[in-house]
Enzyme design. Sequence first.
Site, short mmCIF file in Angstrom:
data_model
loop_
_atom_site.label_atom_id
_atom_site.label_comp_id
_atom_site.label_asym_id
_atom_site.label_seq_id
_atom_site.Cartn_x
_atom_site.Cartn_y
_atom_site.Cartn_z
N LYS A 15 -19.20 4.53 90.16
CA LYS A 15 -19.80 3.30 89.63
C LYS A 15 -21.18 3.03 90.22
O LYS A 15 -22.10 2.68 89.50
CB LYS A 15 -18.93 2.07 89.96
CG LYS A 15 -17.57 2.04 89.31
CD LYS A 15 -16.87 0.71 89.59
CE LYS A 15 -16.60 0.44 91.06
NZ LYS A 15 -15.63 1.34 91.70
N ARG A 90 -12.84 -8.32 90.59
CA ARG A 90 -11.82 -7.36 91.02
C ARG A 90 -10.41 -7.93 90.93
O ARG A 90 -9.45 -7.24 91.24
CB ARG A 90 -12.08 -6.94 92.46
CG ARG A 90 -12.62 -5.53 92.63
CD ARG A 90 -12.99 -5.36 94.09
NE ARG A 90 -12.98 -4.02 94.57
CZ ARG A 90 -14.06 -3.24 94.69
NH1 ARG A 90 -15.22 -3.65 94.28
NH2 ARG A 90 -13.95 -2.05 95.22
N ARG A 129 -17.26 12.14 100.37
CA ARG A 129 -18.29 11.16 100.71
C ARG A 129 -18.17 10.73 102.18
O ARG A 129 -19.16 10.44 102.84
CB ARG A 129 -18.17 9.94 99.80
CG ARG A 129 -19.29 8.94 100.00
CD ARG A 129 -19.28 7.86 98.93
NE ARG A 129 -18.30 6.84 99.21
CZ ARG A 129 -17.98 5.84 98.38
NH1 ARG A 129 -18.56 5.78 97.21
NH2 ARG A 129 -17.10 4.94 98.71
N ARG A 135 -19.00 6.34 105.70
CA ARG A 135 -18.61 4.95 105.48
C ARG A 135 -17.27 4.67 106.14
O ARG A 135 -16.33 5.45 106.01
CB ARG A 135 -18.51 4.69 103.97
CG ARG A 135 -19.49 3.64 103.51
CD ARG A 135 -19.45 3.50 102.02
NE ARG A 135 -18.23 2.84 101.57
CZ ARG A 135 -18.06 2.42 100.31
NH1 ARG A 135 -19.02 2.59 99.43
NH2 ARG A 135 -16.95 1.83 99.97
N ARG A 146 -7.24 1.22 99.00
CA ARG A 146 -8.21 0.76 97.99
C ARG A 146 -7.77 1.16 96.58
O ARG A 146 -7.90 0.38 95.65
CB ARG A 146 -9.60 1.31 98.31
CG ARG A 146 -10.29 0.50 99.40
CD ARG A 146 -11.33 1.29 100.15
NE ARG A 146 -12.39 1.82 99.33
CZ ARG A 146 -13.06 2.95 99.59
NH1 ARG A 146 -12.75 3.66 100.66
NH2 ARG A 146 -14.02 3.34 98.82
P1 ADP Z 1 -15.22 1.13 96.32
O1 ADP Z 1 -15.34 0.76 94.86
O2 ADP Z 1 -15.43 2.58 96.57
O3 ADP Z 1 -13.98 0.60 96.98
P2 ADP Z 1 -17.21 -0.92 97.04
O4 ADP Z 1 -18.49 -0.68 97.75
O5 ADP Z 1 -17.26 -1.43 95.64
O6 ADP Z 1 -16.43 0.48 97.12
O7 ADP Z 1 -16.30 -1.94 97.87
C1 ADP Z 1 -16.04 -1.74 99.24
C2 ADP Z 1 -15.11 -2.85 99.75
O8 ADP Z 1 -15.76 -4.13 99.63
C3 ADP Z 1 -13.80 -3.04 98.97
O9 ADP Z 1 -12.80 -2.14 99.40
C4 ADP Z 1 -13.47 -4.49 99.32
O10 ADP Z 1 -12.92 -4.59 100.61
C5 ADP Z 1 -14.82 -5.16 99.34
N1 ADP Z 1 -15.15 -5.73 98.02
C6 ADP Z 1 -16.08 -5.27 97.14
N2 ADP Z 1 -16.11 -6.04 96.03
C7 ADP Z 1 -15.17 -7.00 96.19
C8 ADP Z 1 -14.70 -8.08 95.39
N3 ADP Z 1 -15.18 -8.31 94.17
N4 ADP Z 1 -13.71 -8.87 95.89
C9 ADP Z 1 -13.21 -8.63 97.10
N5 ADP Z 1 -13.58 -7.63 97.90
C10 ADP Z 1 -14.55 -6.81 97.47
#
Ligand code: ADP
Length: 193
Positions: A15, A90, A129, A135, A146
């Site tokens: 994404k 989410r 990654r 990360r 996740r």
């Molecule tokens: P990925 O899609 O690989 O999990 P992201 O960078 O989108 O990576 O998100 C990393 C983390 O940030 C998520 O696992 C979550 O803990 C937090 N996060 C991101 N977006 C949200 C959201 N909309 N609501 C709650 N937590 C979020």
Amino acid sequence: MSMRMVLMGPPGAGKGTQALRLAARFGVPTISTGDLFRASAAAGEALGLKAAEYTSKGRLVPDELTDPLVAERLAQPDAAQGFILDGYPRNLAQVDALDEVLAARDTELDVVIEMDVAPEVVLERLLARATAEGRADDVVDVIRERIAIYTRETEPLAEVYVSRGILAQVDGLGEVDEVTDRLVSAVEPFVAD
Ligand code: ADP
């Protein structure tokens, strides 16, 4: 042209990469909640440090922290003509929160794209990654959490957007350029002139 778009897909679907490409193509900013949390944590801000307690475990950051952060970002002038949301909403409560923010401005989403990628593939990509970027949430147990949370809390949002007639599904497997082309073709019918 208005381009208010959400990009959905499991962790590791690509994404982030595709959101940046679509943003360049359509001239709108990308808003990634994950990036906002990481930047805030790196700056030592209270919000970011609190969020890291959840992100490090692969859990969702509570809506009370996440919703205002997104609302504030969407209020910035560069998002007035459109945006690509990567990683938000989410869960169902975030869908409502986003609807409210947009409705307050007499706008709504144009399109939601769901990138489909098989779970085995995302696990493999995220482990790769982990080595490349280091990360903190790219370790196997956290990755599994996740993915599980995505399946339980985020995937059901697709139904909501199907019922609104704005969901497009795109196969996320293949070369990066190929996937970008698919996304652009999927988005075009929804984007008003
Ligand atoms: P990925 O899609 O690989 O999990 P992201 O960078 O989108 O990576 O998100 C990393 C983390 O940030 C998520 O696992 C979550 O803990 C937090 N996060 C991101 N977006 C949200 C959201 N909309 N609501 C709650 N937590 C979020």
